[in-house]
Scaffold this motif. Sequence first.
Motif, PDB file in Angstrom:
ATOM      1  N   ALA A 122      14.745   4.878  -2.907  1.00  0.00           N
ATOM      2  CA  ALA A 122      13.383   4.661  -2.413  1.00  0.00           C
ATOM      3  C   ALA A 122      13.084   3.167  -2.391  1.00  0.00           C
ATOM      4  O   ALA A 122      13.564   2.411  -3.235  1.00  0.00           O
ATOM      5  CB  ALA A 122      12.372   5.369  -3.303  1.00  0.00           C
ATOM      6  N   CYS A 123      12.290   2.763  -1.420  1.00  0.00           N
ATOM      7  CA  CYS A 123      11.849   1.383  -1.295  1.00  0.00           C
ATOM      8  C   CYS A 123      10.458   1.274  -1.920  1.00  0.00           C
ATOM      9  O   CYS A 123       9.558   2.046  -1.579  1.00  0.00           O
ATOM     10  CB  CYS A 123      11.818   0.976   0.174  1.00  0.00           C
ATOM     11  N   LEU A 124      10.295   0.323  -2.837  1.00  0.00           N
ATOM     12  CA  LEU A 124       9.016   0.103  -3.505  1.00  0.00           C
ATOM     13  C   LEU A 124       8.568  -1.335  -3.301  1.00  0.00           C
ATOM     14  O   LEU A 124       9.394  -2.234  -3.134  1.00  0.00           O
ATOM     15  CB  LEU A 124       9.141   0.366  -5.009  1.00  0.00           C
ATOM     16  N   ASP A 125       7.248  -1.546  -3.366  1.00  0.00           N
ATOM     17  CA  ASP A 125       6.740  -2.913  -3.320  1.00  0.00           C
ATOM     18  C   ASP A 125       6.762  -3.486  -4.736  1.00  0.00           C
ATOM     19  O   ASP A 125       7.177  -2.804  -5.691  1.00  0.00           O
ATOM     20  CB  ASP A 125       5.353  -2.976  -2.672  1.00  0.00           C
ATOM     21  N   SER A 126       6.290  -4.711  -4.892  1.00  0.00           N
ATOM     22  CA  SER A 126       6.366  -5.377  -6.195  1.00  0.00           C
ATOM     23  C   SER A 126       5.473  -4.722  -7.256  1.00  0.00           C
ATOM     24  O   SER A 126       5.648  -4.980  -8.443  1.00  0.00           O
ATOM     25  CB  SER A 126       6.027  -6.856  -6.046  1.00  0.00           C
ATOM     26  N   GLN A 127       4.533  -3.875  -6.832  1.00  0.00           N
ATOM     27  CA  GLN A 127       3.693  -3.140  -7.790  1.00  0.00           C
ATOM     28  C   GLN A 127       4.239  -1.748  -8.088  1.00  0.00           C
ATOM     29  O   GLN A 127       3.613  -0.963  -8.790  1.00  0.00           O
ATOM     30  CB  GLN A 127       2.250  -3.011  -7.269  1.00  0.00           C
ATOM     31  N   GLY A 128       5.397  -1.423  -7.524  1.00  0.00           N
ATOM     32  CA  GLY A 128       6.011  -0.126  -7.779  1.00  0.00           C
ATOM     33  C   GLY A 128       5.503   0.993  -6.895  1.00  0.00           C
ATOM     34  O   GLY A 128       5.775   2.162  -7.155  1.00  0.00           O
TER      35      GLY A 128
END
Length: 139
Positions: A122-128
């Motif tokens: 899964a791809c997540l942003d810097s905040q998860g």
Amino acid sequence: MATSKPIADSSSPLSPFHTQIRVAYHETDGQRRVHHANYLNYFERGRVEMLRAAGILYKAVEDAGRILVVTEMNVRYHAAAEFDDHLDLITEVIEVRKVRIRHRYRILRGDELIVEAESTIACLDSQGRPSRLPPEFLG
């Protein structure tokens, strides 16, 4: 020692990718067989090298504020690889969705299937939080 190359001379991250691995002594257990957990490291090496061959650097993906995390891993062990074996790892993308990518892996010693697996990343942003995969992942 590992060497890598696309199987079909394609630079697409969706093309099957071939990585050669020589089993190192520190990857084995007391019987000189690859410890089962080390296959996960091989799979990650295959994914990272597949991206690199397609011109996508994982470090650049992280620097852009995204991380790729394993959310599922299914592994089937068929035989034991041993110290100093030459193995062939074939990594291929089997599905791409907005925020997920699934891979299939096969590790062979010659014609003998040692391990096969599938993962979901899964791809997540810097905040998860879930984040769209970068466009270059979509081939």
